[in-house]
Structures are given as structure tokens and as C-alpha cells.
Design a protein around this motif. Structure first.
Motif, PDB file in Angstrom:
ATOM      1  N   UNK A  84       0.821  -1.207   0.000  1.00 36.73           N
ATOM      2  CA  UNK A  84       0.000   0.000   0.000  1.00 36.73           C
ATOM      3  C   UNK A  84       0.858   1.260   0.000  1.00 36.73           C
ATOM      4  N   UNK A  85       1.992   1.240   0.679  1.00 27.46           N
ATOM      5  CA  UNK A  85       2.877   2.403   0.664  1.00 27.46           C
ATOM      6  C   UNK A  85       3.318   2.715  -0.756  1.00 27.46           C
ATOM      7  N   UNK A  86       3.655   1.684  -1.529  1.00 27.03           N
ATOM      8  CA  UNK A  86       4.075   1.877  -2.923  1.00 27.03           C
ATOM      9  C   UNK A  86       2.923   2.420  -3.763  1.00 27.03           C
ATOM     10  N   UNK A  87       1.679   1.944  -3.518  1.00 27.41           N
ATOM     11  CA  UNK A  87       0.527   2.470  -4.265  1.00 27.41           C
ATOM     12  C   UNK A  87       0.337   3.954  -3.956  1.00 27.41           C
ATOM     13  N   UNK A  88       0.457   4.323  -2.709  1.00 27.91           N
ATOM     14  CA  UNK A  88       0.324   5.739  -2.324  1.00 27.91           C
ATOM     15  C   UNK A  88       1.398   6.579  -3.010  1.00 27.91           C
ATOM     16  N   UNK A  89       2.626   6.071  -3.075  1.00 23.40           N
ATOM     17  CA  UNK A  89       3.709   6.789  -3.754  1.00 23.40           C
ATOM     18  C   UNK A  89       3.403   6.927  -5.241  1.00 23.40           C
ATOM     19  N   UNK A  90       2.921   5.844  -5.862  1.00 20.25           N
ATOM     20  CA  UNK A  90       2.537   5.905  -7.286  1.00 20.25           C
ATOM     21  C   UNK A  90       1.497   7.005  -7.498  1.00 20.25           C
ATOM     22  N   UNK A  91       0.536   7.066  -6.597  1.00 20.24           N
ATOM     23  CA  UNK A  91      -0.560   8.025  -6.720  1.00 20.24           C
ATOM     24  C   UNK A  91      -0.060   9.459  -6.568  1.00 20.24           C
ATOM     25  N   UNK A  92       0.831   9.677  -5.641  1.00 16.09           N
ATOM     26  CA  UNK A  92       1.385  11.027  -5.470  1.00 16.09           C
ATOM     27  C   UNK A  92       2.209  11.428  -6.691  1.00 16.09           C
ATOM     28  N   UNK A  93       2.986  10.488  -7.253  1.00 18.71           N
ATOM     29  CA  UNK A  93       3.778  10.792  -8.445  1.00 18.71           C
ATOM     30  C   UNK A  93       2.894  11.093  -9.645  1.00 18.71           C
ATOM     31  N   UNK A  94       1.782  10.371  -9.781  1.00 21.63           N
ATOM     32  CA  UNK A  94       0.867  10.569 -10.915  1.00 21.63           C
ATOM     33  C   UNK A  94      -0.053  11.760 -10.700  1.00 21.63           C
ATOM     34  N   UNK A  95      -0.124  12.259  -9.486  1.00 21.32           N
ATOM     35  CA  UNK A  95      -1.019  13.375  -9.187  1.00 21.32           C
ATOM     36  C   UNK A  95      -2.458  12.955  -8.988  1.00 21.32           C
ATOM     37  N   UNK A  96      -2.683  11.654  -8.848  1.00 17.75           N
ATOM     38  CA  UNK A  96      -4.024  11.129  -8.645  1.00 17.75           C
ATOM     39  C   UNK A  96      -4.093   9.672  -9.069  1.00 17.75           C
ATOM     40  N   UNK A  97      -5.309   9.188  -9.217  1.00 13.20           N
ATOM     41  CA  UNK A  97      -5.505   7.791  -9.614  1.00 13.20           C
ATOM     42  C   UNK A  97      -6.781   7.669 -10.441  1.00 13.20           C
ATOM     43  N   UNK A  98      -6.818   6.642 -11.234  1.00  9.40           N
ATOM     44  CA  UNK A  98      -8.016   6.289 -11.983  1.00  9.40           C
ATOM     45  C   UNK A  98      -8.939   5.556 -11.009  1.00  9.40           C
ATOM     46  N   UNK A  99     -10.078   6.126 -10.708  1.00  3.03           N
ATOM     47  CA  UNK A  99     -11.024   5.514  -9.778  1.00  3.03           C
ATOM     48  C   UNK A  99     -12.213   5.018 -10.592  1.00  3.03           C
TER      49      UNK A  99
END
Length: 129
Positions: A84-99
Motif C-alpha cells: 500500500x505504501x508503494x501504491x500511495x507513492x505511485x498516486x502522489x507521483x501521478x497526481x491522482x488515480x483512476x477511480x
């Protein structure tokens, strides 16, 4: 509103994704309409707060959910559970997520089907900074 983590799938990637099953915000999210070039639109008025313990998807008016993220499944393309930490980092780098909000979680991630089914709701939601 609290969403059971078993009704979610966090997917790692360059554009991370969060799949929601039977979410109470389903009808509040826009119907997903992808552009001819495959671009996914944003969700105006929505924001995402990805944290290790809780993930918040906040929408306009009273719409929103809280997910106990630490207990939620993360898929990173390997047979082992993702981080989950890596997913959060991915999301911060991308500026968001596809929900994406669905009737149920898929057994197989068939992105073309998920993005063009006509029943999926959602889009890209930026992180709250």
C-alpha cells in the motif's frame, strides 16, 4: 461512509487505479466515457487522499467514502500481495488515480472492457495537496 476493503482493489502502475465494487458513491460518479485516443476524463469536484491507513475519495456535496487501506488488497502484477505504501507513492507521483466504480470486482483485469463497458463510472481523480 466507510467502504469495506474487500470491495476494493488498489492497482499499482504509472497511472494507479482504485477499483470499487458496489460503492455507495457509484451513482454520484460520472459515467466513464473514454476519448477515442483512450484518454480517461477527470472527475470534476472529486479529490483523493491516499494514505497508508485510510484512503478517502471525496466528492461534491455529501458524496464520499473512506477505505481502511491498510487492510485492502493491492495488485502490482505479481502473485504476491502488493504494498500500500508503494501504491500511495505511485498516486502522489501521478497526481491522482483512476477511480472506477463497478458492480463487482473483476476476476481478471481486462482494461479495455472496464474502460468501455458503459456501466463503469468514474475517471481520473486528483490527489488533494
Amino acid at each position: 461512509m466507510l467502504l469495506n476493503p474487500e470491495q476494493t482493489l488498489f492497482v499499482r502502475g504509472e497511472t494507479p487505479a482504485l477499483l470499487l465494487a458496489d460503492a455507495p458513491i457509484h451513482d454520484a460518479l460520472p459515467v466513464l466515457l473514454t476519448a477515442p485516443d483512450g484518454t480517461v476524463p477527470g472527475c470534476d469536484g472529486w479529490s483523493l487522499v491516499p494514505q497508508l491507513t485510510l484512503c478517502v475519495v471525496d466528492g461534491p456535496a455529501e458524496h464520499g467514502i473512506i477505505i481502511p487501506a491498510l487492510a485492502a488488497p493491492v495488485f502490482d502484477g505479481t502473485p504476491e500481495p502488493g504494498d500500500m505504501t508503494a501504491w500511495c507513492e505511485d498516486t502522489h507521483q501521478a497526481g491522482g488515480a483512476l477511480v472506477l466504480s463497478l458492480d463487482h470486482l473483476p476476476d481478471v483485469l481486462d482494461w479495455p472492457h472496464l474502460l468501455t463497458s458503459g456501466t463503469t463510472r468514474g475517471g481520473f481523480i486528483p490527489t488533494l495537496t
